[in-house]
Write an enzyme that holds these catalytic residues in place. Sequence first.
Site: not given
Length: 680
Positions: A452, A495
């Site tokens: 990501t 995250y």
Amino acid sequence: MNPTVPFPTDPVRRKSYGFVEWFRPGEFDRTEQLLPNILASGAGYLRTHLSWAEYLAPGGEEWFDWLIPRLGSQIDLLPCIHYTPPSMSRTGRSSGAPRDLKSYADFVDHVLTRYGRHFSHIELWNEPNNLLDWDWRDDGDFLLFCEMVGGAAYWAKHRGWKPVLGGPCPFDPYWLNLMGERGVLGVVDAVGFHGFPGTWDSETGTWGGWDMHLGEMRKILDRYNRDAEVWITETGYSTWRSDEMEQARRFVKALSVPADRMYWYSWCDVPPDVPVQEGLWFDPRHYHLGAVTHDYQPKLLARLLMEGGVSRLEDVTQLATPNLSAGAAPVVVTGGSGFIGSNLADSFLQEGEDVVILDNLSRPGVDQNLAWLTERHGKRVHPVLADVRDLRSIEAAFSDAKAVFHFAAQTAVTTSLAHPIDDFEANARGTVNVLEAVRKAGKNAPVIFASTNKVYGALEDLKMLEVEDRYIPANEGVRSHGIGEDRPLDFCTPYGCSKGVADQYVLDYAKSYSIPTAVLRMSCIYGPRQFGTEDQGWVAHFLIRALSGEPISIYGNGKQVRDILHVDDAVQAYRAVLSNIAEVKGEVFNLGGGPLNAVSILAVLEEIEKLAGHPLETGFGDWRAGDQYYFVADTRKLERQLGWQARVRWQSGLRHLGEWLADNRFDGRSRRRQKQKVRA
């Protein structure tokens, strides 16, 4: 039950079930939190305890005066009356027999008078052959127990209620036969059974199977009381290894066995700071038996039951049909039922490849993607319904893999902030488990990982210029090309940390173990088969809300810029990396729409409003942690080394997704409305 008539074992016909849930004194809020969801699951029964010891403790009477009517007014309630007040016990423990055996029957009589209108059956003691619940060291031949429970059962039956004998744990046919010889079975209407196959009972050891144990039980009951029913008063499966699919399967199996009732233990996990029983504190299995977590997050079992009851549960648990032929070398896609994973899997399947879909189906809606793949490609789809956090359950899926694409993850920043440990387990440990499974298989299969752009952090050092509907970088190079792979890592939010850790492990396995790996750090991907939510998949989420006529929440001012990329282009990027893995082993690429697909949230909303054909209702909230003002991927490395380009422009891609959603989520209604407005 008439033993000459076969008991209905078809799960379609056996829809009734219940849950076990113990409520501790003072848990008013917890009770109110759990009860509506237990009812929403379709449960018809609830088994809970009515502790004699707690009732006589300070505040106990007031607690049960509230609890029993509250539960009994909503659901068929089975109170289990057990635990001797220590001051009345022969041993000074709640597991000891009372000094005056009749005092137990007197308490049962009191319960019937005070609460009896709220239930029809009453359970007498819990696990009476278990030392933790009945101290048989001082009652070796169970004479005290039989006199105590037999008298209470006789009196309850005389008064018009139906007594249930507590289930032995572990199941012991000799103990049950003793209850028959002593006359206890003759005065009860049902007998409980406790069994936890796969959690404590070994299916190759003490556990002989439902049919064998319940058959033994039925045979004993037929000797002493042919009218007595067999109830499974406790069964369950612990998800301590994160194998929620197996819990769902065990529930379906328990519904089909030859018993008159089934109570699943339990609805809610035990909080980690609560001791279960003396001596059992550190056994993790006790803490994960619920259908929901201790903080009330639904596991797969609870979610499916609340979505559509037993039929929904059966449909999903039957999706797994492993059928890989000997010698096959499949492509493995973890998270293969998800949005990107299912699109990638479909591209390989269309070319005749065998594809293993490894997924825990935890995200609502993704089972529809698996069903779609199976309908399109049949036996070349090989579902493995397991969780990457459980190494033992996933290893076999990689044994013959020729390539692995790893998409399985916890994907929301908001969820990671609320549950950082779960986020770490799914993203970091799950990735290491995948890498280790590939390494153990010894086939040197390439592993391509979906990372990501969050590994670059909030990009707070980039100076931004605020224009009419968006932010743009002051740096001309970044404005022209985007963020490159040479940008320093700056993990932000749990995250970002968990995905960043996984990202680095994947790259290191190329160095340390010579496994051909590569990493794609993705921007915002959108397209068909995406079930977007407010926390993840924002493009699809906005479209879904717009087509539903529902308001859209925006966090920040909406001028944030992202380079949104259509999933077809993302699939081509992943495939290009695999095709060139020998040349790009151990490398990382940024993957996004690039400057040509760089749009602000406000610009996307404006385009969605045109597609929806009506004004959007929007609201603005506070910025979220770690949210970047601007992220556009510099994709020149992908283009230069692999010849890849983003071909779908964002306006046409958005229209494509809108059409897919209209046809597949709204039965074409939104598309018809759009056409009608055009004709008008």
